[in-house]
Enzyme design. Structure first.
Site, short mmCIF file in Angstrom:
data_model
loop_
_atom_site.label_atom_id
_atom_site.label_comp_id
_atom_site.label_asym_id
_atom_site.label_seq_id
_atom_site.Cartn_x
_atom_site.Cartn_y
_atom_site.Cartn_z
N GLU A 186 0.41 -1.30 -0.11
CA GLU A 186 0.18 -0.10 0.39
C GLU A 186 0.86 1.11 -0.23
O GLU A 186 1.99 1.44 1.16
CB GLU A 186 -1.01 0.01 1.90
CG GLU A 186 -1.81 1.11 1.50
CD GLU A 186 -2.78 0.84 2.35
OE1 GLU A 186 -2.71 -0.14 3.47
OE2 GLU A 186 -3.44 1.93 2.34
N ARG A 190 4.74 -12.88 9.96
CA ARG A 190 5.70 -11.50 9.38
C ARG A 190 7.02 -11.49 10.59
O ARG A 190 6.80 -12.31 11.15
CB ARG A 190 4.88 -10.11 9.95
CG ARG A 190 4.03 -9.96 10.01
CD ARG A 190 3.14 -8.89 11.05
NE ARG A 190 3.41 -7.71 10.41
CZ ARG A 190 2.93 -6.97 10.04
NH1 ARG A 190 1.12 -7.40 8.60
NH2 ARG A 190 3.44 -5.77 9.32
N LYS A 211 4.88 1.60 10.14
CA LYS A 211 4.73 2.48 8.81
C LYS A 211 4.13 3.57 9.58
O LYS A 211 4.84 4.72 9.74
CB LYS A 211 3.96 2.00 7.81
CG LYS A 211 4.39 1.11 7.16
CD LYS A 211 3.47 1.28 5.62
CE LYS A 211 4.07 -0.21 4.62
NZ LYS A 211 1.82 -0.13 4.44
P1 ATP Z 1 2.50 -1.77 8.36
O1 ATP Z 1 1.47 -2.79 8.55
O2 ATP Z 1 3.80 -1.68 8.52
O3 ATP Z 1 1.64 -0.68 7.20
P2 ATP Z 1 2.22 -3.54 6.15
O4 ATP Z 1 1.62 -4.34 6.00
O5 ATP Z 1 -0.31 -3.06 6.10
O6 ATP Z 1 2.46 -2.87 7.35
P3 ATP Z 1 1.33 -3.43 2.95
O7 ATP Z 1 2.57 -1.96 2.16
O8 ATP Z 1 -0.15 -3.59 3.57
O9 ATP Z 1 2.41 -3.17 4.71
O10 ATP Z 1 2.35 -4.91 2.73
C1 ATP Z 1 2.61 -5.38 1.37
C2 ATP Z 1 3.33 -6.55 1.06
O11 ATP Z 1 4.54 -6.54 2.56
C3 ATP Z 1 1.89 -7.46 2.20
O12 ATP Z 1 1.57 -8.42 1.59
C4 ATP Z 1 2.48 -8.21 3.59
O13 ATP Z 1 2.21 -8.85 4.27
C5 ATP Z 1 4.00 -7.80 3.38
N1 ATP Z 1 4.67 -7.47 4.27
C6 ATP Z 1 4.71 -6.00 5.32
N2 ATP Z 1 5.31 -6.70 6.32
C7 ATP Z 1 5.87 -7.55 6.56
C8 ATP Z 1 7.01 -7.97 7.90
N3 ATP Z 1 7.38 -7.67 8.59
N4 ATP Z 1 6.76 -9.05 7.00
C9 ATP Z 1 7.46 -10.34 5.89
N5 ATP Z 1 6.12 -9.74 5.39
C10 ATP Z 1 5.56 -7.88 5.63
MG MG Z 2 -1.29 -2.79 5.16
#
Ligand code: ATP
Ligand code: MG
Length: 579
Positions: A40, A283, A293
């Site tokens: 995102e 994760r 984030k």
């Molecule tokens: P945050 O919670 O930090 O905002 P997010 O999961 O919302 O992170 P996205 O941009 O939606 O971030 O993530 C893109 C991809 O990266 C998704 O498939 C998510 O599952 C993966 N991802 C995000 N954080 C992690 C992590 N800590 N470890 C492994 N994969 C991750």
């Molecule tokens: Mg997300």
């Protein structure tokens, strides 16, 4: 496509996701593998994302498939085009190339048609409850939800209202399109989840075309289907969403209804519709870091760090500037493997991967961070010698560099002690020490300033028959590094350390937050000297400064005439005994 793969091509990786893919291929379910990385664009990517990137792109590479980069831009209020550019740069930096760059917003028309199809099937309805009411009526884990009074609207009324939602007739949040599933489901995600909401916000891509935007689960599952993604890999928190993911795919049935994709065909995007399978993995989460984030944004906005690319930040932009390499990150992902159990990993795993990667690859240089002048009194004032020292002790292919030598040298202050502590192997008055590659010195005398600080060492130099080679007749215990004072280049040396002082800065004990655990010594800037071959570095070039640590020439501030080096990681884990 990747820069380096720690495992050899012949050892297939054995995690459960790759096994599932092999099984699917063996069963003839897919002709080829397609994955996607779907961030995102509401922030910068961080170390956790590196795992998802390495997994999705790595699998596509290993199985001869394709991986798309898809920007999940369904929430325009939180998005910023600046993030998009950084995301693309980060993926490229890690060494991956996407088969196709997509946006969830590319599919807004198809998603809209899919939603109309659900309405016509009686699988979706327009609800007039407010979002607060919808939340309150959802029930809890122990109590079923209550049905909305609008749940049984007929198809015509639903279609009419949904079309008017699209036409912009209603105020933000005044109506919602909901899936009609089961208000008593054990899975809260199936209690008539929202599919579309009204939000009159300008979208970076679609402008003011849409006053309604699709919700995550609906957009994500169908975007996967539209792109023909075979394996939709995501983190464990989406496990409970999988039934909804499958529900959307099955009810819309894109593969059986290609007409829904006509707008896409008209816009020239190839039709690839298929039936994706969602698989969840754990994760990545490290102690001493925060990886959300929202919290990273707060650190930046409160001025606690120097922006998103501060070398102490766990963003890919930050760790890149710190000197982390793509191959170190891939090594880390490789070592951790892919599992189904979330856990807080020790940061030493990350630091260890960097150390191992740089130990194998980074050229050696000499740098003095806390300079003390050493005068070799038996050498002529105008003497200038050149030594040829290996760039890497274990890799002869890296060749040699020229290291100038002269009468006056800089050594690190901590390599001299007037009153040596027990076991001290470096220089003392009347003692000997070996200079890396340049013979042996004996300290005869010290010069002090008015405040009795040692400001200069007067030494006698013994070049040895073969400089730097063992077997000289003199027995000398220690070896220290040095830089010729006449040739050394003044440099700014930034000593970075962990941003937090405690392993779990988010634990919330005594009402404290991560802000209360900032390591105030996590960034120190010192003035030192580096040998000319180090000063010549290009930005982002990494070195081992002998006996000191791994350093990188700063991506933005370094210039050969004014070198700036960031400490990437110390030679050894100095925290292990502290925690
Ligand atoms: P945050 O919670 O930090 O905002 P997010 O999961 O919302 O992170 P996205 O941009 O939606 O971030 O993530 C893109 C991809 O990266 C998704 O498939 C998510 O599952 C993966 N991802 C995000 N954080 C992690 C992590 N800590 N470890 C492994 N994969 C991750
Ligand atoms: Mg997300």
């Amino acid at each position: 496509m990747t820069t380096s793969e720690p495992q050899s091509e012949t050892t297939p990786r054995q995690d459960f996701i790759r096994q599932a893919i092999r099984d699917d291929l063996a069963a003839g379910r897919h002709a080829s593998i397609r994955t996607r990385f779907p961030p995102e664009p509401n922030g910068y990517l961080h170390i956790g994302h590196a795992k998802a990137i390495a997994l999705n792109f790595g699998i596509a590479n290993e199985f001869g498939g394709r991986c798309n980069l898809r920007l999940d831009d369904t929430n325009p209020a939180k998005e910023d085009p600046g993030y998009v550019a950084a995301i693309m740069e980060d993926v490229h930096w890690l060494g991956y190339e996407w088969a196709s760059l997509r946006h969830a917003s590319d599919y807004f028309e198809e998603l809209y048609l899919a939603a109309e199809k659900l309405i016509r099937q009686g699988d979706a309805y327009v609800d007039d409850l407010t979002p607060e009411e919808i939340r309150a009526w959802r029930g809890s884990l122990t109590e079923p939800g209550r049905q909305s009074p609008y749940r049984n609207r007929n198809v015509e009324e639903n279609l009419d209202l949904f079309r008017r939602m699209r036409a912009g007739e209603f105020a933000d949040a005044s109506r919602t399109l909901r899936a009609k599933i089961d208000m008593a489901s054990d899975n809260m995600n199936l209690r008539d989840p929202a599919l579309y909401r009204i939000k009159k916000v300008r979208h970076p891509h679609t402008g003011d075309t849409w006053p309604i935007y699709p919700m995550y689960d609906f957009a994500h599952s169908l975007s996967d289907a539209i792109e023909g993604i075979t394996h939709s890999l995501c983190t464990l928190e989406f496990e409970d969403h999988r039934p909804l993911y499958d529900w959307c795919i099955d009810k819309v049935d894109l593969a059986g209804n290609p007409a829904l994709l006509r707008p896409l065909l008209d816009s020239g995007i190839p039709l690839e519709a298929g039936r994706p399978r969602q698989i969840e993995f754990s994760r990545l989460n490290f102690n001493f870091l925060v990886l959300s984030k929202r919290k990273l944004l707060a650190l930046v906005e409160d001025g606690l760090v120097d922006g998103w690319d501060d070398p102490r930040m766990p963003t890919l932009q930050g760790i890149r500037r710190r000197g982390y390499t793509p191959s170190a990150l891939k090594l880390m992902v490789e070592r951790l493997g892919i599992g189904k159990q979330n856990s807080l990993l020790d940061i030493s795993i990350l630091e260890g991967a960097l150390r191992d990667d740089l130990d194998a690859t980074a050229p050696r240089r000499m740098a003095v961070i806390d300079p003390l002048r050493m005068v070799l009194t038996n050498i002529d004032a105008d003497h200038e010698g050149t030594l040829f020292l290996p760039n890497h002790p274990k890799d002869a292919a890296q060749g040699e560099r020229e290291v100038p030598f002269s009468r006056e040298l800089w050594i690190d202050r901590e390599d001299f002690a007037e009153v040596p502590p027990p076991g001290f192997k470096r220089l003392t008055v009347g003692g000997d020490v070996r200079l890396r590659g340049a013979g042996i010195v004996r300290c005869d005398e010290v010069v002090k300033d008015a405040a009795s600080n040692v400001i200069e060492l007067l030494c006698t130099h013994d070049p040895e028959p073969c400089p730097g080679i063992e077997g000289s007749s003199r027995k000398v215990k220690g070896t220290i590094h040095w830089v010729s004072a006449k040739h050394g280049v003044p440099a700014e040396i930034r000593l970075y350390d962990r941003l937090f002082t405690v392993p779990d800065p988010d634990a919330g004990e005594d009402g404290k937050t991560y802000r209360d655990h900032l390591n105030l010594e996590s960034c120190r800037s010192l003035r030192g000297y580096v040998e000319p071959a180090a000063a010549k570095a290009t930005p982002e070039q990494s070195f081992q400064f002998e006996r000191t640590g791994y350093f990188v020439a700063d991506r933005f501030d370094h210039h050969p005439s004014a070198p700036v080096f960031n400490r990437s990681v110390a030679l050894r884990d100095t925290w292990a005994r502290r925690v």
